[in-house]
Design an enzyme around this catalytic site. Structure first.
Site, PDB file in Angstrom:
ATOM      1  N   ARG A  43       0.813  -0.888   0.119  1.00 20.25           N
ATOM      2  CA  ARG A  43       0.034  -0.400   0.366  1.00 20.25           C
ATOM      3  C   ARG A  43       0.914   1.201   0.055  1.00 20.25           C
ATOM      4  NH1 ARG A  43      -4.331  -0.763   4.996  1.00 20.25           N
ATOM      5  NH2 ARG A  43      -2.358  -1.101   5.938  1.00 20.25           N
ATOM      6  N   ASP A  85      -3.273  -2.407  -2.624  1.00 22.01           N
ATOM      7  CA  ASP A  85      -4.024  -3.003  -1.198  1.00 22.01           C
ATOM      8  C   ASP A  85      -4.488  -4.403  -1.825  1.00 22.01           C
ATOM      9  OD1 ASP A  85      -5.872  -3.089   0.757  1.00 22.01           O
ATOM     10  OD2 ASP A  85      -6.237  -1.313   0.955  1.00 22.01           O
ATOM     11  N   ILE A  86      -4.517  -5.487  -0.956  1.00 21.30           N
ATOM     12  CA  ILE A  86      -4.734  -6.153  -0.932  1.00 21.30           C
ATOM     13  C   ILE A  86      -6.868  -6.781  -0.711  1.00 21.30           C
ATOM     14  CG2 ILE A  86      -5.287  -9.099  -0.204  1.00 21.30           C
ATOM     15  CD1 ILE A  86      -2.047  -8.837   0.405  1.00 21.30           C
ATOM     16  N   LYS A 147       5.275 -19.254   6.427  1.00 19.05           N
ATOM     17  CA  LYS A 147       4.217 -19.644   7.409  1.00 19.05           C
ATOM     18  C   LYS A 147       3.521 -18.592   8.550  1.00 19.05           C
ATOM     19  CE  LYS A 147       7.520 -20.191  11.556  1.00 19.05           C
ATOM     20  NZ  LYS A 147       7.327 -19.375  12.319  1.00 19.05           N
ATOM     21  N   LYS A 181      17.729 -24.796   4.722  1.00 24.73           N
ATOM     22  CA  LYS A 181      19.446 -24.460   5.680  1.00 24.73           C
ATOM     23  C   LYS A 181      19.955 -25.761   4.891  1.00 24.73           C
ATOM     24  CE  LYS A 181      17.998 -22.225   9.744  1.00 24.73           C
ATOM     25  NZ  LYS A 181      18.489 -20.956   9.164  1.00 24.73           N
ATOM     26  N   GLU A 215      16.393 -20.409  21.387  1.00 27.25           N
ATOM     27  CA  GLU A 215      16.892 -19.349  21.259  1.00 27.25           C
ATOM     28  C   GLU A 215      17.166 -18.673  21.946  1.00 27.25           C
ATOM     29  OE1 GLU A 215      13.385 -17.990  17.974  1.00 27.25           O
ATOM     30  OE2 GLU A 215      12.428 -18.656  19.356  1.00 27.25           O
ATOM     31  N   ASP A 234       4.235 -22.140  17.370  1.00 27.09           N
ATOM     32  CA  ASP A 234       5.364 -20.498  16.528  1.00 27.09           C
ATOM     33  C   ASP A 234       6.433 -21.895  16.380  1.00 27.09           C
ATOM     34  OD1 ASP A 234       6.543 -17.972  15.838  1.00 27.09           O
ATOM     35  OD2 ASP A 234       8.098 -18.315  17.570  1.00 27.09           O
ATOM     36  N   HIS A 239       8.787 -26.311  12.372  1.00 34.49           N
ATOM     37  CA  HIS A 239      10.297 -26.185  12.231  1.00 34.49           C
ATOM     38  C   HIS A 239      10.755 -27.438  13.131  1.00 34.49           C
ATOM     39  CE1 HIS A 239      10.634 -22.363  11.236  1.00 34.49           C
ATOM     40  NE2 HIS A 239      10.764 -21.711  11.926  1.00 34.49           N
ATOM     41  N   LYS A 329      12.201 -19.951  24.475  1.00 33.72           N
ATOM     42  CA  LYS A 329      13.354 -18.725  24.281  1.00 33.72           C
ATOM     43  C   LYS A 329      13.737 -18.635  25.636  1.00 33.72           C
ATOM     44  CE  LYS A 329      10.229 -16.918  20.736  1.00 33.72           C
ATOM     45  NZ  LYS A 329      11.287 -15.888  19.130  1.00 33.72           N
TER      46      LYS A 329
END
EC number: 1.1.1.49
Length: 485
Positions: A43, A85-86, A147, A181, A215, A234, A239, A329
């Protein structure tokens, strides 16, 4: 044949940080197909030159020493911008006219990359269909979807249905950057091109498998999003299950996209469903200290920032071999690793002359120190048969001449342009993965959920997780990768 890549959500972070740098590096390596146009759509009001100027700065930042001004100048002439704009049908019609104006005559393959908010996926797909931009009578039409692909099984099925109203399944590329990767791709080669590993890759020789995605950073500015998602959605659903599938799959008859994905899907079909007390006994959930103080996290939130899950793959190869999936995390370090723990030697031949040896381990470091280590027992020199754990250490960095490892998006974007879907998820694969995780999410929200353990930032998760593993006669591989400069 000419190619066009259309990036929706072009003003977003993913485009500047990953997509454009990856395409530029492919251009530098002369791997980007000739006559490739890149069109950004969002946009924001930019001219072609304004967007190119903005991307010059960001690409130089993220490519680093590999950035070459002369090569960028040539590459940037292939970059265009189209405001849109979608939500607006007329903007898709305008996009179609613009694409015709820059594309050469004759067949042109197009790849539409949805780098937008997931809530806009269905609308974007519907607009592509309504405007005829899915018509593949004059070249291939493919769509790449980032994702998360749904937030549960029901939403994933709904999104798949919406996709299939406009595109065939073979045109849909669901991307998970982990599969691009180098180390993950090398797992195919390690298993299926080496006779020293594949004969041992089964329950006769392997005790268990650990897959860890740790992480180092806390949720930070993503707290508002993360609290509605949690670690299971998440990281585990995508993953970790992807890494498990590649580790556990049977060899396909040949390296063909459909055959490779058939074998991955068979792994998910073989995962034993959790029932009753399994949810509490076979999983650990945790939350790092300070999570509740993160901006955007509601008071008393029970969202887990750490998960450890034990899964069983009930087939001939893996019967009795548990797969431990772990992610969190604010952990000790940033690492993604697959650890194959082999069984103990059947008999301690050396008796009391040596300490009890540690079983052999094959450690596949996916990131950041990409490589493979094989741990095995050796004699300590100048001793009476004392042993120590030694290792053979292979590093991809040395194979690159000390240069930077190629970003995973380079591989995945090139595969999408070439129509190779081997490293992309199929619809049934996504739905089966959600079918494994959904019951766990529901159980963790129920009165029967395992206690939410807290853990200090900078550790390997809750102390209970270590004890949980020890109760099963096993230990986590809590080793941060050694980064060599």
């Amino acid at each position: 044949m000419a190619h066009t890549i259309v990036i929706f959500g072009a003003s977003g972070d993913l485009t500047s940080r990953k997509l454009i740098p990856a395409l530029y590096r492919l251009f530098q390596k002369k791997r980007l197909p000739v006559d490739t146009q890149i069109v950004g759509v969002s946009r924001s009001e930019y001219s072609h030159d304004q967007w190119r100027e903005q991307l010059t700065e960001s690409t130089a930042k993220f490519v680093g020493k590999g950035f070459d001004s002369e090569a960028w100048q040539a590459f940037s002439q292939q970059i265009f911008y189209q405001p849109g704009d979608i939500q607006q049908t007329e903007d898709f019609q305008a996009l179609g006219e613009f694409l015709k104006s820059i594309e050469p005559e004759g067949p042109v393959d197009r790849v539409y990359y949805l780098s937008t908010k997931p809530q806009l996926y269905e609308k974007a797909i519907a607009q592509l269909g309504a405007s005829g931009l899915n018509d593949d009578s004059n070249g291939e039409r493919r769509v790449i979807v980032e994702k998360p692909f749904g937030t549960d099984l029901a939403s994933a099925k709904a999104l798949n249905h919406a996709m299939h109203q406009v595109f065939r399944e073979d045109q849909v590329y669901r991307i998970d950057h982990y599969l691009g990767k180098e180390t993950v791709q090398n797992l195919f080669v390690l298993r299926f091109a080496n006779t020293i590993f594949e004969p041992l890759w089964n329950h006769n020789y392997i005790d268990h498998v650990q897959i860890t995605v740790a992480e180092e950073v806390p949720v930070g500015r993503r707290a508002g999003y993360y609290d509605t998602s949690g670690v299971l959605r998440d990281m585990v659903q995508n993953h970790l299950l992807q890494l498990m599938m590649i580790t556990a799959m049977e060899p396909p008859a040949r390296f063909d996209a459909d055959l490779v994905r058939d074998e991955k899907v068979k792994v998910l079909h073989s995962v034993r469903p959790m029932v009753g007390g399994d949810f509490a006994s076979d999983s650990v959930r945790g939350q790092y200290e300070g999570y509740l103080q993160e901006e955007g996290v509601p008071a008393g939130s029970q969202t887990a920032s750490f998960a450890a899950v034990k899964l069983h793959v009930d087939n001939w190869r893996w019967q009795g071999v548990p797969f431990y999936l772990r992610s969190g995390k604010a952990m000790s370090c940033r690492t993604t690793q697959i650890v194959i723990h082999f069984r103990d030697a059947p008999h301690l031949l050396l008796g009391s002359k040596t300490r009890v040896p540690t079983a052999n381990q094959l450690v596949i470091q996916v990131q950041p120190a990409e490589g493979i280590q094989l741990h095995f027992q050796t004699k300590v020199p100048d001793t009476e048969l004392k042993t120590k754990l030694s290792s053979l250490d292979f590093r991809f960095q040395s194979e690159c001449g000390g240069g930077a490892m190629p970003d995973s998006y380079q591989r995945l974007l090139l595969d999408a342009l070439n129509g190779d879907a081997s490293l992309f998820a199929r619809s049934d694969e996504v739905e089966l993965a959600w079918g494994i995780i959904d019951p766990l999410i529901a159980a963790w929200r129920s009165p029967a959920a395992p206690p939410l353990q807290t853990y200090p930032q900078g550790e390997w998760g809750p102390e209970w997780c270590t004890q949980w593993m020890q109760q099963q006669g096993r230990q986590w591989f809590d080793v941060c990768p050694v980064l060599k400069g």
